[in-house]
Write a protein that holds these residues in place. Structure first.
Motif, PDB file in Angstrom:
ATOM      1  N   VAL A  13       0.835  -1.206   0.000  1.00 33.92           N
ATOM      2  CA  VAL A  13       0.000   0.000   0.000  1.00 33.92           C
ATOM      3  C   VAL A  13       0.869   1.255   0.000  1.00 33.92           C
ATOM      4  CG1 VAL A  13      -1.652   1.330   1.390  1.00 33.92           C
ATOM      5  CG2 VAL A  13      -1.996  -1.107   1.041  1.00 33.92           C
ATOM      6  N   SER A  14       1.931   1.274   0.768  1.00 29.41           N
ATOM      7  CA  SER A  14       2.839   2.422   0.797  1.00 29.41           C
ATOM      8  C   SER A  14       3.500   2.636  -0.557  1.00 29.41           C
ATOM      9  CB  SER A  14       3.915   2.236   1.872  1.00 29.41           C
ATOM     10  OG  SER A  14       3.332   2.146   3.134  1.00 29.41           O
ATOM     11  N   LEU A  17       0.957   4.084  -2.970  1.00 25.97           N
ATOM     12  CA  LEU A  17       0.758   5.492  -2.662  1.00 25.97           C
ATOM     13  C   LEU A  17       1.917   6.335  -3.186  1.00 25.97           C
ATOM     14  CD1 LEU A  17      -0.975   7.628  -1.220  1.00 25.97           C
ATOM     15  CD2 LEU A  17       0.336   7.141   0.847  1.00 25.97           C
ATOM     16  N   GLY A  20       1.601   6.638  -6.891  1.00 22.51           N
ATOM     17  CA  GLY A  20       0.502   7.567  -7.187  1.00 22.51           C
ATOM     18  C   GLY A  20       0.923   9.015  -7.029  1.00 22.51           C
ATOM     19  N   ILE A  21       1.675   9.323  -5.992  1.00 21.07           N
ATOM     20  CA  ILE A  21       2.156  10.692  -5.776  1.00 21.07           C
ATOM     21  C   ILE A  21       3.134  11.098  -6.874  1.00 21.07           C
ATOM     22  CG2 ILE A  21       3.565  12.131  -4.257  1.00 21.07           C
ATOM     23  CD1 ILE A  21       2.251  10.643  -1.894  1.00 21.07           C
ATOM     24  N   TRP A  24       1.122  11.769 -10.037  1.00 22.80           N
ATOM     25  CA  TRP A  24       0.379  13.026  -9.883  1.00 22.80           C
ATOM     26  C   TRP A  24       1.311  14.221 -10.030  1.00 22.80           C
ATOM     27  CZ3 TRP A  24       0.657  16.495  -5.573  1.00 22.80           C
ATOM     28  CH2 TRP A  24      -0.298  17.491  -5.588  1.00 22.80           C
TER      29      TRP A  24
END
Length: 55
Positions: A13-14, A17, A20-21, A24
């Motif tokens: 999950v980390s 994330l 994803g960052i 983005w």
């Protein structure tokens, strides 16, 4: 569910994330916003002399 399974889930999950960052941040759609934000420290304010700031 033992502790190693929980650690694996938290790591995955980390990592998701983090990816994803990064996506983005580097997206072309956000580039204009980030370029504008990067220039904020260099924008001169009106009335800088009145507040005692140097040019």
């Amino acid at each position: 569910m033992d502790i190693n399974t929980l650690r694996t889930v938290v790591t995955v999950v980390s990592f998701a994330l983090f990816i994803g960052i990064v996506v983005w941040t580097w997206s072309r759609r956000r580039r204009g916003h980030f370029d504008e934000a990067a220039m904020l420290p260099f924008i001169e304010k009106d009335g800088a002399e009145a507040s005692g700031e140097r040019k």
